[in-house]
Design a protein around this motif. Structure first.
Motif, PDB file in Angstrom:
ATOM      1  N   ASN A 159      74.807   9.471 -18.897  1.00  0.00           N
ATOM      2  CA  ASN A 159      76.158   9.586 -18.339  1.00  0.00           C
ATOM      3  C   ASN A 159      76.183   9.515 -16.814  1.00  0.00           C
ATOM      4  O   ASN A 159      76.656  10.412 -16.144  1.00  0.00           O
ATOM      5  CB  ASN A 159      76.761  10.924 -18.841  1.00  0.00           C
ATOM      6  CG  ASN A 159      78.250  11.015 -18.526  1.00  0.00           C
ATOM      7  OD1 ASN A 159      78.851  10.018 -18.111  1.00  0.00           O
ATOM      8  ND2 ASN A 159      78.829  12.161 -18.703  1.00  0.00           N
TER       9      ASN A 159
ATOM     10  N   ASP B 258      77.968   7.783 -14.953  1.00  0.00           N
ATOM     11  CA  ASP B 258      79.314   7.677 -14.359  1.00  0.00           C
ATOM     12  C   ASP B 258      79.825   9.022 -13.863  1.00  0.00           C
ATOM     13  O   ASP B 258      80.679   9.097 -12.998  1.00  0.00           O
ATOM     14  CB  ASP B 258      80.304   7.111 -15.396  1.00  0.00           C
ATOM     15  CG  ASP B 258      80.011   5.644 -15.667  1.00  0.00           C
ATOM     16  OD1 ASP B 258      79.258   5.043 -14.878  1.00  0.00           O
ATOM     17  OD2 ASP B 258      80.511   5.106 -16.682  1.00  0.00           O
ATOM     18  N   SER B 259      79.292  10.113 -14.478  1.00  0.00           N
ATOM     19  CA  SER B 259      79.790  11.442 -14.082  1.00  0.00           C
ATOM     20  C   SER B 259      79.078  11.943 -12.824  1.00  0.00           C
ATOM     21  O   SER B 259      79.413  12.992 -12.302  1.00  0.00           O
ATOM     22  CB  SER B 259      79.529  12.434 -15.213  1.00  0.00           C
ATOM     23  OG  SER B 259      78.119  12.658 -15.304  1.00  0.00           O
ATOM     24  N   ASP B 260      78.062  11.242 -12.367  1.00  0.00           N
ATOM     25  CA  ASP B 260      77.280  11.763 -11.246  1.00  0.00           C
ATOM     26  C   ASP B 260      78.047  11.617  -9.934  1.00  0.00           C
ATOM     27  O   ASP B 260      78.395  10.520  -9.507  1.00  0.00           O
ATOM     28  CB  ASP B 260      75.942  11.018 -11.153  1.00  0.00           C
ATOM     29  CG  ASP B 260      75.031  11.649 -10.107  1.00  0.00           C
ATOM     30  OD1 ASP B 260      75.241  11.405  -8.899  1.00  0.00           O
ATOM     31  OD2 ASP B 260      74.134  12.406 -10.495  1.00  0.00           O
TER      32      ASP B 260
ATOM     33  N   ARG C 200      79.065   8.334  -7.597  1.00  0.00           N
ATOM     34  CA  ARG C 200      80.484   8.019  -7.351  1.00  0.00           C
ATOM     35  C   ARG C 200      80.739   7.910  -5.843  1.00  0.00           C
ATOM     36  O   ARG C 200      81.438   7.012  -5.379  1.00  0.00           O
ATOM     37  CB  ARG C 200      81.378   9.090  -7.979  1.00  0.00           C
ATOM     38  CG  ARG C 200      81.575   8.886  -9.466  1.00  0.00           C
ATOM     39  CD  ARG C 200      82.977   9.295  -9.905  1.00  0.00           C
ATOM     40  NE  ARG C 200      83.270  10.681  -9.595  1.00  0.00           N
ATOM     41  CZ  ARG C 200      83.035  11.706 -10.433  1.00  0.00           C
ATOM     42  NH1 ARG C 200      82.534  11.472 -11.624  1.00  0.00           N
ATOM     43  NH2 ARG C 200      83.323  12.918 -10.095  1.00  0.00           N
TER      44      ARG C 200
END
Length: 911
Positions: free
Chosen positions: A435, A437-439, A443
């Motif tokens: 995951n 994208d959650s980092d 971002r």
């Protein structure tokens, strides 16, 4: 230096140099280059001369995931992290850093204008854009630091063991610790350097920017509680564990790294495996590790080595510590001084108490079995604390860094195999589960990672044809070929030979009969052996050197003269202890060709493979590539060309003081490309660059290259090679420039030393097996077919590299070899180079299938491994701690290898 620049103009010009004098440049003399002067022009890896066209197109997937970067206008700011305690002592323990920095981020988020950090766990921290303050000094308080700091007086830990300055602290309900953190600005890295990575421009910024991105991935994994080994991450998930026996567990995880490729930035994700110590009670680990069934049988010296530096949790306090050793005496005899309060007046007195009594009487903890065993010692070596062994458990995810036994290794290979489909599924799931994208930090960099494998077009090259005796063709199919009903193209005669048997259980007469029958079917004339020498049963337990000497005494007393060939039967697998001393005696002392076998499952295919080796060792040839005769290999057949395979092999983990072994294998009898010889030297442990290519001593050169060149000259009709093609194995990208500058220079010097006027053309190719790029067929569960080559999409944006799967992956997923052509004066086109490399995968002497890697490199491995067994290393192994030992380079003289006897010096003894 700078201030004198103006005066240089007024000086008279230097006198002219006499001919043949090479001036010493100032930078050579001082060891550093001078400012404002161009440094010596270094060779850099060459650019790709175009892409290959030959072969049948094939659609593939690769385990590279495309990375999109939104904006690259920003800068990464690099800060140096200085961690100190309240009293300004530097923090030495590892593992604090991440906790402290997390707390720092929470505590001071507004002062840091909510910046995200990329922190490497040690000294480096990166942010996108600068931190708001110029002076970044912070105080961070961590509560309840259960990091295994013990009471200071050497007692077994716990609140009622006051001592020295820690007395007040121990009374608080929580242990708190205060840290000072300084963040000092170190450098500024433009994110636009990602563009340079994609264009393949190597420079400081492009390397740094990739390092930052990789650190972000490591941090992401650390937050999930993973064990991190370089760029690989391992979760504490029992479904990823396989038991390898001996208290060792294989743990499956993932490698992830960013790479610049022709199709942009990509994230390469692959399955990775490491070894960990089986977590749980320490005593269970020791019983498994030493393969004993009761604590009384444990060898405590061995146990001490196995446990050193491992981390434990103790019950009932649930504290964590690092093991530094064992107590000198048993738990019920080992004493320490306990301070205790005397009555109500606050006076203290000190009593000596055993560790056993302290836990049983003072703490009321029942100890069932560890009274008679040593305690584990933790804390500081000068003031250790002791814990009974039964209160201690090994915490999960601790690396096991010693060498695996043969059994453990084969178990690991067997249990970690994955078919291509399964591997694709596992990788796809890993990417989703991680995951990214959650980092927050990814971002902040505007980075997003595509969820799909990259599609790549490969090409399948046609397998080269081979020739057997009587002009018969052999057509390889699926990367394999066989000699059924065909004879070897060029056979030896096996005469003046004997069999020696080191206590192997075997019907020797039957074996000789079957071997002779198979030999004549292949065209080999094999006489009756002169004799069979059986080892006397009383010697079976004797020291190895005595067994080998005794066998040679027997041979000398019974044979009329020196034998030309010895067939040696070993009692168990080939790597039994007799192997090294036997090979040394035969090859170095007497110059006798020898073939060993362990007669476990001997059948006709096994004997055929054995005969292929015997034929090659005695100077025969099994098959020829069709392009070798009549010779038609571009750049090789028309101009005398030598092919070199170079490799350095290092000791296994846990043998850090074992010298490294450098091998150079060279082709002979040009225009053939399937006959080789080898030279081997030792060098300093762990040193990857070859130090013995050129070793001038007066008018002599003892280097490895001179031997190869002279042998080529004498075996190729007195021709000097005008083309030198070098295949180098086992170096990483960071060492490429060293290979084409330092090593290539040594090879050129060795040539000049032989003949000043001779200047051959050089081509240098590095082969890498240890990388993480894999290929999968679209729409087929099978491995990619042999001959698959890829030189686009996932390859380097600028350099001349390609991946080749020359072999058929029989088990698991094929691993392509990554070839990098670093330097090419000969002028191969992409197609010519790829076909040449493909051909060299088909010139193996034994094994009727092509190799994972080209023959000259494979032979260099084999030669280094075989001659490596000449040195006695038994006493060196197993001495390192679980962290792997360390020695400084060149601190110990490196033992020289015995030279091969001239009778076998140019034979294929290694095959």
């Amino acid at each position: 230096m700078g201030s004198h620049d103006g005066e240089a103009d007024e000086l008279p010009p230097p006198p002219p140099l006499p001919p043949n004098v090479v001036p010493i440049k100032a930078e050579d003399a001082s060891g550093e280059s001078l400012p404002n002067k161009p440094a010596k022009p270094k060779r850099l890896p060459m650019a790709r001369p175009g892409i290959g066209r030959k072969g049948q197109p094939i659609q593939l997937y690769s385990n590279h995931f495309k990375v999109a970067v939104k904006s690259t206008q920003d800068f990464f700011f690099h800060y140096y992290v200085n961690l100190k305690y309240e009293d300004d002592r530097p923090v030495d323990g590892k593992g604090f850093g991440r906790k402290v920095m997390d707390k720092l981020q929470q505590t001071y988020c507004s002062e840091l204008s909510d910046k995200e950090f990329a922190y490497d766990g040690e000294k480096s921290l990166f942010t996108v854009g600068a931190l708001p303050q110029v002076n970044n000094e912070f105080t961070v308080v961590l509560e309840d630091v259960s990091t295994g700091k013990t009471a200071a007086n050497g007692s077994p830990g716990g609140n009622d063991s006051p001592g020295g300055s820690d007395r007040k602290r121990m009374r608080r309900p929580y242990q708190t610790k205060t840290f000072k953190v300084e963040l000092c600005f170190a450098a500024k890295i433009p994110m636009s350097a990602i563009g340079q990575v994609i264009r393949g421009e190597e420079n400081e910024n492009s390397q740094e920017v990739i390092r930052v991105l990789d650190i972000i991935l490591r941090q992401h994994a650390a937050k999930q509680g993973c064990l991190i080994v370089r760029q690989s991450f391992f979760h504490n998930n029992p479904s990823n564990f396989v038991d390898l026996g001996g208290g060792v567990t294989g743990c499956r995880g993932f490698h992830s790294s960013f790479r610049g490729t022709q199709s942009g930035l990509s994230l390469n994700i692959d399955v990775s495996t490491t070894m960990i110590v089986k977590p749980g009670p320490v005593i269970d680990f020791l019983l498994l590790n030493q393969k004993v069934d009761h604590p009384s049988r444990i060898d405590w010296q061995k146990a001490k080595r196995a446990l050193k530096n491992l981390r434990i949790k103790t019950t009932p306090a649930n504290s964590e510590f690092k093991i530094i050793g064992l107590s000198d005496r048993k738990c019920n005899e080992q004493t320490f001084s306990l301070r205790r309060r005397n009555g109500g007046d606050g006076d203290c007195d000190t009593v000596d108490i055993t560790v056993y009594d302290y836990f049983v009487k003072n703490k009321g903890i029942e100890l069932r079995y560890s009274g008679d065993l040593p305690c584990l010692s933790v804390g500081k070596p000068k003031r250790p604390s002791y814990f009974p062994i039964e209160l201690c458990s090994l915490i999960p995810l601790q690396r096991y860094t010693k060498a695996l036994s043969t059994l453990q290794r084969s178990s690991l290979v067997e249990k970690s195999r994955q078919k291509p489909q399964e591997r694709m599924t596992v990788l796809h799931d890993a990417l989703q589960r991680s995951n990214y994208d959650s980092d927050a930090m990814l971002r902040a960099c505007g980075i997003s990672i595509a969820p799909n494998f990259t599609q790549v077009e490969g090409r399948v090259l046609q397998a080269p044809k081979l020739k057997a005796a009587n002009g018969e063709d052999i057509f390889p199919r699926n990367g394999r070929w066989n000699f059924t009903n065909k004879k070897f193209i060029n056979t030896c005669t096996v005469e003046k030979w004997a069999v020696v048997n080191f206590s192997a259980r075997c019907d020797v007469r039957n074996l000789i009969r079957d071997l002779t029958r198979n030999a004549s079917a292949k065209g080999i004339q094999m006489d009756e052996p002169f004799d069979v020498f059986e080892e006397s049963p009383s010697l079976r337990r004797a020291p190895v050197s005595r067994r080998v000497d005794d066998m040679f005494e027997q041979i000398k007393s019974k044979l009329p003269g020196a034998p030309k060939f010895l067939l040696c039967l070993l009692p168990e697998r080939k790597n039994c202890e007799v192997y090294g001393p036997w090979k040394r005696k035969c090859l170095a002392e007497f110059g006798i060709v020898t073939q060993c076998l362990a007669p476990g499952r001997v059948n006709d295919p096994y004997l055929l493979n054995l005969l292929m080796k015997i034929n090659a060792k005695l100077g025969g040839m099994n098959s020829l590539l069709q392009i070798e005769a009549p010779p038609s290999i571009p750049h090789v057949s028309k101009v005398p060309t030598i092919i070199l395979g170079m490799d350095v092999s290092h000791g296994q983990p846990g043998q850090s003081d074992r010298p490294s072994i450098a091998a150079v294998v060279s082709s002979r009898q040009w225009p053939l490309i399937s006959k080789y010889r080898a030279s081997v030297h030792t060098q300093s442990p762990k040193q990857e660059m070859m130090s013995s290519l050129f070793k001038p001593r007066g008018t002599d050169d003892d280097g490895l290259i001179r031997e190869s060149l002279i042998d080529f000259y004498t075996s190729s009709g007195k021709r000097k090679p005008d083309h030198v093609i070098i295949f180098r194995d086992g170096v990483s990208e960071s060492q490429f420039t060293q290979v084409i500058n330092i090593e290539l220079d040594q090879i050129i010097e060795a040539c000049k030393f032989l003949d000043e006027k001779w200047s051959p053309k050089f081509t240098v190719i590095v082969a890498q097996k240890n990388h993480h790029t894999k290929f999968f067929q679209t729409g087929s569960p099978d491995n990619v077919p042999p001959g698959t080559v890829v030189d686009n999409k996932v390859c380097h944006p600028r350099n001349f590299d390609f991946y080749m799967c020359a072999h058929a992956g029989m088990i698991g997923t094929s691993r392509p070899t990554h070839y990098h052509v670093l330097h090419d004066e000969i002028g191969f086109s992409a197609d010519e180079m790829q076909e040449f490399v493909h051909s060299l995968s088909y010139v193996y002497v034994s094994k009727e299938h092509d190799g994972h890697i080209i023959a000259p490199i494979c032979y260099a491995h084999l030669a280094a491994a075989q001659i490596g067994t000449f040195l006695k290393f038994e006493e060196m192994s197993d001495t390192s701690s679980s962290q792997g030992g360390h020695t400084s380079l060149g601190s110990i003289p490196v033992p020289e290898l015995p030279k091969l006897h001239e009778k076998v010096g140019s034979s294929m003894f290694f095959c």
